[in-house]
Scaffold this active site. Structure first.
Site, PDB file in Angstrom:
ATOM      1  CG  HIS A  65      -9.379  38.005 -66.135  1.00  0.00           C
ATOM      2  ND1 HIS A  65      -8.918  37.058 -65.252  1.00  0.00           N
ATOM      3  CD2 HIS A  65      -9.288  37.442 -67.373  1.00  0.00           C
ATOM      4  CE1 HIS A  65      -8.577  35.967 -65.922  1.00  0.00           C
ATOM      5  NE2 HIS A  65      -8.795  36.171 -67.208  1.00  0.00           N
ATOM      6  CB  ALA A  66     -12.262  43.876 -68.614  1.00  0.00           C
ATOM      7  CD  GLU A  68      -9.962  39.516 -62.341  1.00  0.00           C
ATOM      8  OE1 GLU A  68      -8.750  39.762 -62.279  1.00  0.00           O
ATOM      9  OE2 GLU A  68     -10.409  38.392 -62.625  1.00  0.00           O
ATOM     10  NE  ARG A 123     -12.415  34.932 -67.371  1.00  0.00           N
ATOM     11  CZ  ARG A 123     -11.753  34.448 -66.335  1.00  0.00           C
ATOM     12  NH1 ARG A 123     -11.929  34.941 -65.140  1.00  0.00           N
ATOM     13  NH2 ARG A 123     -10.907  33.446 -66.487  1.00  0.00           N
ATOM     14  CG  HIS A 192      -5.526  37.836 -62.103  1.00  0.00           C
ATOM     15  ND1 HIS A 192      -6.248  37.293 -63.133  1.00  0.00           N
ATOM     16  CD2 HIS A 192      -4.252  37.879 -62.538  1.00  0.00           C
ATOM     17  CE1 HIS A 192      -5.449  37.019 -64.144  1.00  0.00           C
ATOM     18  NE2 HIS A 192      -4.221  37.366 -63.803  1.00  0.00           N
ATOM     19  CD  GLU A 266      -7.399  35.467 -58.707  1.00  0.00           C
ATOM     20  OE1 GLU A 266      -8.209  36.392 -58.549  1.00  0.00           O
ATOM     21  OE2 GLU A 266      -7.372  34.763 -59.723  1.00  0.00           O
TER      22      GLU A 266
END
Lengths: 305, 95
Positions: A65-66, A68, A123, A192, A266
């Protein structure tokens, strides 16, 4: 040239230059493997850490996800740590004497560039289909694992759009093809941010996996290791029943493909900045994440299957 | 380049299943152009949503009418982005 600052955010070009630099500095240990290209034809470059031979391997990726950004930064710091401490750090040395490690620091290069140049909140990928107004697919809803099920959107404008078909995104397909062709991956870890979670399968269904107890124990241990440095608390559990239902995710695909040790991190959340986590938090994030990664990789090394 | 002047990120805390349902309905409203950083899951679990300036009033009124607790997590997204950009430029100059 050796003065790369790991404590700030960088453009894709800078990250790729530093990856080349790490390879050049450690030619006997690190090599660059091109596994394909993105929709906009940017290379998908993996750092391979290997002491030679055909060993079982661990897969690590970051930044699918870009937006992040702390994940790409953490991955690069991790790459540098592994490269510089092989032969000095007992764990890294013993791991790489027994296993290979493949690290993809920027899984979604087009999205990453777009998040630098046009929309910091981007994202998805940047794929386009003729006749469709909205751009991009959520690449973590595009894997062949309960594809198009609950927790993914069928609307092309949504941030969690699953795409027209499983593996439609060339970034996802490149990884799938590489992992299949390698044939000996024993662990799959994706990084992530943000919410401080350590998750394992499943996300596309809410039933327990066959190895729930083992994965839970490994993840709990890793979360304790993360917490030990700065007190950052993680929640641990399967994606669906503990966190949220999401289909088409990478670790579900990896697990169903036969890679037993599949986990998703995460990373940290200050509770204020989200994806705009200030650069001064990169180093503590990377340091604490390393302890969690080390805990998982230690278990993988010691429990071959 | 897209800008986010006046956009805010709200931290929303749904108290029960009904409020989660309300938030899911809000998420489905594409006209509001909301960007859920953390989607609604279970009650008591915080939701983070970036609200474009043009939708702020509508969203806040909706939350207040439904009695859903929220606070402002980021006052002005663009201000943070500007800080981030400046920091990167400074670092590039140092290199």
């Amino acid at each position: 040239n050796g003065n790369f600052n790991f404590e700030t955010y960088h453009t894709l070009d800078e990250i790729y230059q530093e990856m080349d630099h790490i390879v050049a500095e450690h030619p006997g240990l690190v090599s660059k493997v091109n596994i394909g290209h993105s929709f906009e034809k940017r290379p998908m470059n993996v750092l391979k850490f290997s002491t030679g031979g055909n060993k079982p391997a661990i897969w690590l990726d970051a930044g699918i996800h870009a937006r992040e950004w702390v994940t790409q930064a953490t991955a690069l710091w991790t790459a540098n740590k592994i490269a510089t401490e092989y032969g000095k750090d007992a764990f890294i040395t013993s791991l790489l004497d027994q296993m290979d490690l493949f690290l993809l620091p920027v899984t979604n290069p087009d999205g990453y560039v777009f998040s630098h140049t046009s929309n910091r909140m981007w994202r998805k990928t940047r794929s386009r289909v003729a006749g469709r107004a909205c751009v991009g697919v959520d690449p973590n809803r595009n894997w062949d694992a309960g594809f198009a099920g609950p927790g993914a959107s069928n609307k092309p404008c949504s941030d969690s759009y699953h795409g027209p078909s499983a593996n439609s995104e060339v970034e996802v397909k490149s990884i799938v093809d590489f992992i299949k062709s390698h044939g000996n991956f024993k662990a799959f870890i994706t990084i992530h941010s943000y919410s401080q979670l350590l998750m394992f399968p499943y996300g596309y269904k809410c039933s327990k996996s066959d190895t729930f107890d083992e994965l839970n124990q490994v993840a709990q241990q890793a979360a304790k290791a993360v917490e030990s440095l700065y007190g950052t608390k993680y929640r641990v559990g399967p994606i669906c029943s503990v966190i949220y239902q999401a289909s088409g995710g990478s670790i579900d695909w990896a697990y169903d493909y036969g890679i037993r040790y599949s986990f998703a991190f995460e990373l940290r959340d200050t509770g204020r900045y989200g994806f705009l986590l200030p650069a001064k938090q990169i180093l503590p994030t990377a340091q604490e994440t390393w302890l969690g990664l080390q805990s998982i990789m230690e278990y993988v090394r010691d429990h071959p299957y | 380049r897209e800008t986010f002047v006046g956009d805010q990120v709200l931290e929303v805390t749904p108290k029960n299943e009904d409020q989660i349902k309300n938030l899911l309905e809000l998420e489905a409203e594409e006209d509001l152009q909301l960007d859920f950083w953390k989607s609604p899951t279970t009650s008591g679990e915080t939701v983070h949503v970036r609200v474009p300036f043009v939708s702020l009033q509508a969203v806040k009124v909706f939350l207040e009418l439904q009695g859903i607790d929220y606070s402002i997590m980021i006052e002005d997204v663009q201000a943070l982005l500007d800080e981030e950009k400046e920091e990167m430029l400074l670092n590039q100059r140092e290199r």
